[in-house]
Motif scaffolding. Structure first.
Motif, PDB file in Angstrom:
ATOM      1  N   GLY A 121     -12.586   5.763  -0.947  1.00 18.38           N
ATOM      2  CA  GLY A 121     -11.397   4.936  -0.798  1.00 18.38           C
ATOM      3  C   GLY A 121     -10.979   4.794   0.651  1.00 18.38           C
ATOM      4  N   ILE A 149       2.164   2.319  -3.404  1.00 19.79           N
ATOM      5  CA  ILE A 149       1.261   2.949  -4.372  1.00 19.79           C
ATOM      6  C   ILE A 149       0.746   4.296  -3.871  1.00 19.79           C
ATOM      7  N   GLU A 194      -3.000   5.225  -0.583  1.00 24.00           N
ATOM      8  CA  GLU A 194      -4.442   5.314  -0.770  1.00 24.00           C
ATOM      9  C   GLU A 194      -4.914   4.293  -1.786  1.00 24.00           C
ATOM     10  N   MET A 195      -6.061   3.685  -1.471  1.00 25.55           N
ATOM     11  CA  MET A 195      -6.683   2.744  -2.393  1.00 25.55           C
ATOM     12  C   MET A 195      -8.122   3.177  -2.616  1.00 25.55           C
ATOM     13  N   THR A 198      -9.699   2.612  -6.260  1.00 23.99           N
ATOM     14  CA  THR A 198     -10.267   1.815  -7.344  1.00 23.99           C
ATOM     15  C   THR A 198      -9.566   0.459  -7.436  1.00 23.99           C
ATOM     16  N   LYS A 201      -7.332   5.064   3.189  1.00 24.38           N
ATOM     17  CA  LYS A 201      -5.938   5.516   3.293  1.00 24.38           C
ATOM     18  C   LYS A 201      -5.305   4.878   4.521  1.00 24.38           C
ATOM     19  N   ASP A 228      -5.948   0.380  -7.858  1.00 26.35           N
ATOM     20  CA  ASP A 228      -5.122   0.528  -6.661  1.00 26.35           C
ATOM     21  C   ASP A 228      -4.976  -0.801  -5.935  1.00 26.35           C
ATOM     22  N   TYR A 229      -6.060  -1.553  -5.856  1.00 27.71           N
ATOM     23  CA  TYR A 229      -6.043  -2.813  -5.117  1.00 27.71           C
ATOM     24  C   TYR A 229      -5.240  -3.898  -5.824  1.00 27.71           C
ATOM     25  N   CYS A 288       3.136   5.290   5.829  1.00 29.48           N
ATOM     26  CA  CYS A 288       2.030   6.152   5.390  1.00 29.48           C
ATOM     27  C   CYS A 288       1.606   7.154   6.452  1.00 29.48           C
ATOM     28  N   VAL A 343       0.839  -1.200   0.000  1.00 27.11           N
ATOM     29  CA  VAL A 343       0.000   0.000   0.000  1.00 27.11           C
ATOM     30  C   VAL A 343       0.876   1.253   0.000  1.00 27.11           C
TER      31      VAL A 343
END
Length: 92
Positions: free
Chosen positions: A83, A39, A42-43, A45, A85, A48-49, A91, A36
């Motif tokens: 989404g 990328i 944040e995920m 869509t 985070k 992103d996953y 992070c 995570v």
């Protein structure tokens, strides 16, 4: 699509006591968090996953369960755009 964040939200009730998901090892959690972070933390869509799942070697079910667990444990937060985070480790 924001489907995955919605699915993770559905698992939150199951993870109510903030216990790691069944079948998810500490290494899986660490791999997920590292992926995570890679990328941008944040995920939102599927775009992103997917890289998170591929990098961490997780199934969609495992990744959604981990997301729900981290939301319940306070290590992640919901975003206004639907989404999620991550807000700990790299992070923070």
């Amino acid at each position: 699509m924001r489907v995955w964040a919605a699915m993770a939200a559905g698992f939150v009730g199951l993870a109510g006591c903030a216990m790691p998901p069944e079948g998810v090892s500490p290494e899986d959690l660490n791999d997920y968090k590292t992926a995570v972070a890679s990328i941008g933390c944040e995920m939102v869509t599927e775009a992103d996953y997917l890289p998170v799942e591929l990098q961490a070697g997780l199934t969609r079910e495992q990744s959604t369960a981990i997301t729900a667990y981290l939301l319940t444990a306070g290590e992640a937060e919901r975003l206004e755009n639907g989404g999620v985070k991550l807000k700990t480790g790299a992070c923070a």
